[in-house]
Design a protein around this motif. Structure first.
Motif, short mmCIF file in Angstrom:
data_model
loop_
_atom_site.label_atom_id
_atom_site.label_comp_id
_atom_site.label_asym_id
_atom_site.label_seq_id
_atom_site.Cartn_x
_atom_site.Cartn_y
_atom_site.Cartn_z
N ILE A 70 9.79 -6.50 3.38
CA ILE A 70 10.19 -5.93 2.11
C ILE A 70 9.86 -6.92 1.11
CG2 ILE A 70 12.46 -7.23 2.60
CD1 ILE A 70 13.93 -4.81 1.46
N SER A 71 9.64 -6.79 0.00
CA SER A 71 9.57 -5.46 -0.81
C SER A 71 8.30 -4.90 -0.89
CB SER A 71 10.33 -5.77 -2.27
OG SER A 71 9.26 -6.70 -2.76
N PHE A 72 7.25 -5.36 -0.05
CA PHE A 72 6.02 -4.85 -0.04
C PHE A 72 6.39 -3.15 0.57
CE2 PHE A 72 3.76 -8.78 -0.34
CZ PHE A 72 2.95 -8.69 -1.10
N PHE A 73 6.99 -3.31 1.84
CA PHE A 73 7.41 -1.95 2.45
C PHE A 73 9.14 -1.95 2.28
CE2 PHE A 73 4.24 -4.11 5.53
CZ PHE A 73 3.43 -3.92 4.52
N ASP A 74 9.54 -0.67 2.71
CA ASP A 74 10.90 -0.37 2.86
C ASP A 74 10.93 -0.87 4.18
OD1 ASP A 74 13.21 0.78 2.86
OD2 ASP A 74 12.76 2.17 1.37
N GLY A 101 7.58 -0.76 -5.26
CA GLY A 101 8.81 0.23 -5.64
C GLY A 101 9.97 -0.50 -6.36
N ALA A 102 10.65 -1.39 -5.75
CA ALA A 102 11.69 -2.12 -6.34
C ALA A 102 11.84 -3.36 -5.65
CB ALA A 102 12.93 -1.42 -5.50
N PHE A 115 -0.49 -4.20 -7.43
CA PHE A 115 -0.06 -2.97 -7.55
C PHE A 115 1.30 -2.87 -7.73
CE2 PHE A 115 1.24 -3.96 -3.03
CZ PHE A 115 0.54 -4.84 -2.66
N GLN A 116 1.84 -1.56 -7.94
CA GLN A 116 3.31 -1.30 -8.35
C GLN A 116 4.07 -1.49 -7.21
OE1 GLN A 116 5.28 1.78 -8.51
NE2 GLN A 116 7.17 0.81 -8.97
N SER A 166 2.61 -2.29 7.62
CA SER A 166 2.99 -0.99 6.78
C SER A 166 2.83 0.25 7.76
CB SER A 166 2.04 -0.96 5.57
OG SER A 166 0.83 -0.70 6.13
N SER A 167 1.85 0.06 8.73
CA SER A 167 1.80 1.14 9.53
C SER A 167 1.07 0.95 10.80
CB SER A 167 0.88 2.35 8.86
OG SER A 167 0.80 3.32 9.69
N HIS A 195 4.37 -8.39 -8.35
CA HIS A 195 3.10 -8.43 -7.75
C HIS A 195 2.19 -7.81 -8.59
CE1 HIS A 195 0.23 -9.83 -4.57
NE2 HIS A 195 0.00 -8.47 -4.28
N ARG A 196 1.02 -8.45 -9.07
CA ARG A 196 0.12 -7.78 -10.07
C ARG A 196 -0.63 -6.88 -9.61
NH1 ARG A 196 -4.01 -11.63 -12.73
NH2 ARG A 196 -5.03 -11.31 -10.52
#
Lengths: 249, 257
Positions: free
Chosen positions: B221-225, B34-35, B31-32, B196-197, B28-29
């Motif tokens: 996932i994979s935006f969030f765990d 995690g995995a 933002f980074q 996310s929250s 995803h351009r």
């Protein structure tokens, strides 16, 4: 079982609440029990939302009979006699056993530059008091870097970090030894694992963001992270205990 | 199930059917992440005791729809049963035909994300070909439905295509009043848990309003765990039966597993 100390929790009535919100002190304590959170660093909603001096004193009253709450005051650089001078603010914190402070530059409309908060930061550095601030609500990631560089002798704990800021916060963590991040909303997939690998578990501090954040999510994120037991202990309680233990107010 | 022991001893959710209806793979351009590879998502799912996660490819949404859908097809082949797939239509391409993907092994439904496709309303007629496929094949369609306006578009689609099942992604947490109203109006609407929250007790309030039969576990996932939402449900003040429905039983029927 991990022992948790929450580094970001707010007590008191807020303006906006949602159905089911943990609104009362009792609600917060129930969640702390449910999530095995032993203690929480707390500030007061009124200090953030409206009447800062009164809110700080309300916190003292609200927490006087419960040693599970670790007091944190919100800071306001005082000009025109609006609040205590920096020296008197620290004296009052000492009197009321307050061990950390929170900056609210956007909420309260003040600058983070030395000519505005320099005195407060000098005193925080002298007594090794950690200074807390929330990303997005109060400043940007670039401003986090500027803040840490402007006051290199102060330890900053930045909460509400989110999952989108790795490219901005990573370099700041790498270049500012005095920067710590809260984990409550740091929910990127494998984000905790990657952070520990590149920057070390010593730089993460467990927090929940209660009552608007989720304690159940926050403890799960750390408990299940693929990191060592020692790293989990540092994040869950060790780092915040060390930061607060250094305070010599 | 001793949920407290499960979470606080960080045990995998083995012995419980866990089906994640809201996953992604691919870069995803803005933002980074995690995995984000299929292998990394599969690894986390396996470690956590997730039985299956249904994913769309982020490149299929924001870039090349064919490339992205092929990425998902490959993930379904590489991790059979564990990775399931959503085919993603691109409404700007008249020749976009996702039907071949829906007949490939592992694909279980369709994902639409108008916000990332030029803020196109999800009841734009250019999406209708995809919805007709879902209606004919009685498939689930996962909507990115963050805002009340997106919930309204999804409700319109749910009424037009009653044989499709519409999953409202996010809105049970972000636009709850609209999502609850939509679920009450349309029997073919489910609400997922992806966010996310959010505050504790939000899931309990949602279940109280629409019933546990209408809520499905989605992690994003994979935006969030995935673990923070799994923990939130596991430690929620809900009955074991309700948690089991949300974690997997509702989606089992939906995905015909």
């Amino acid at each position: 079982m991990l022992r948790f100390i929450d580094a970001r929790c707010m007590l008191g009535n807020r303006c906006i609440i949602r159905e089911g919100d943990p609104n009362t002190k009792e609600d917060i304590l129930e969640l702390m029990d449910r999530c095995h959170i032993e203690k929480a660093v707390v500030y007061h909603a009124m200090a953030k939302e409206s009447e800062l001096p009164g809110g700080n004193m309300a916190l003292v009253e609200e927490t006087k009979d419960n040693d599970r709450f670790i007091r944190q005051w919100c800071a306001l650089p005082s000009y025109f006699g609006e609040y205590l001078s920096a020296e008197d603010f620290f004296a009052a914190m000492k009197e009321h056993h307050v061990t950390s402070m929170r900056l609210l530059p956007k909420t309260c409309g003040y600058s983070l530059r030395p000519h505005v908060i320099g005195k407060l930061m000098d005193l925080a550095a002298q007594c090794r008091m950690p200074v807390f601030i929330s990303l997005f609500e109060e400043l940007t990631s670039d401003e986090v870097y500027d803040l840490c560089k402007a006051y290199p002798d102060v330890n900053f704990v930045v909460g509400n970090t989110g999952y989108r800021e790795n490219r901005r916060l990573g370099p700041a963590v790498e270049q500012c030894d005095n920067l710590y991040l809260g984990t409550g909303n740091y929910v990127a997939h494998c984000g905790v694992e990657l952070f520990c690998k590149y920057y070390g578990a010593e730089r993460l501090v467990f927090d929940t963001g209660l009552p608007t954040g989720s304690a159940t999510a926050a403890v799960s994120l750390i408990g299940y992270a693929e990191i060592s037991r020692e790293e989990k202990e540092l994040i869950a309680h060790g780092n915040i205990e060390r930061l607060l233990g250094e305070v010599t107010l | 199930m001793n949920w407290e022991e499960l979470v606080f001893e960080a045990k995998p959710f083995d012995g419980l059917l866990v089906l994640d209806v809201h996953g992604h793979i691919g870069a995803h351009r803005p933002f980074q992440l995690g995995a984000y590879s299929a292998a990394q998502v599969a690894q986390t799912a396996t470690r956590m005791g997730v039985d299956a996660v249904c994913v769309s490819s982020l490149p299929s949404i924001v870039s090349d729809w064919k490339w992205g859908n092929e990425e998902v097809a490959q993930a379904c082949r590489d991790f059979p049963g564990l990775i399931l797939g959503y085919a993603v239509p691109n409404p700007y391409y008249e020749d976009c035909d996702i039907a071949p993907y829906l007949s490939m092994p592992g694909f279980r439904g369709i994902k639409v994300h108008g916000d990332m496709q030029g803020s196109l309303p999800l009841n734009d007629p250019r999406y209708f070909a995809a919805y007709e496929l879902a209606d004919k094949q009685r498939l689930p369609v996962l909507f990115h439905a963050w805002l009340p306006s997106e919930v309204a578009a999804a409700t319109d689609v749910a009424k037009r295509y009653p044989n499709a099942t519409i999953i409202l992604g996010h809105s049970g947490m972000t636009a709850r009043a609209a999502a609850v109203q939509a679920a009450r109006e349309c029997d073919n609407i489910l609400i997922d848990t992806a966010i996310s929250s959010t505050y504790d007790n939000a899931i309990e309030v949602l279940v109280d309003k629409v019933g546990a039969d209408r809520v499905v576990y989605g992690s994003d996932i994979s935006f969030f765990d995935c673990i923070h939402t799994m923990g939130k449900i596991a430690l929620a003040k809900l009955s074991d039966t309700d948690k089991e429905k949300i974690f997997g039983l509702n989606a089992k029927e939906l995905f015909r597993l």
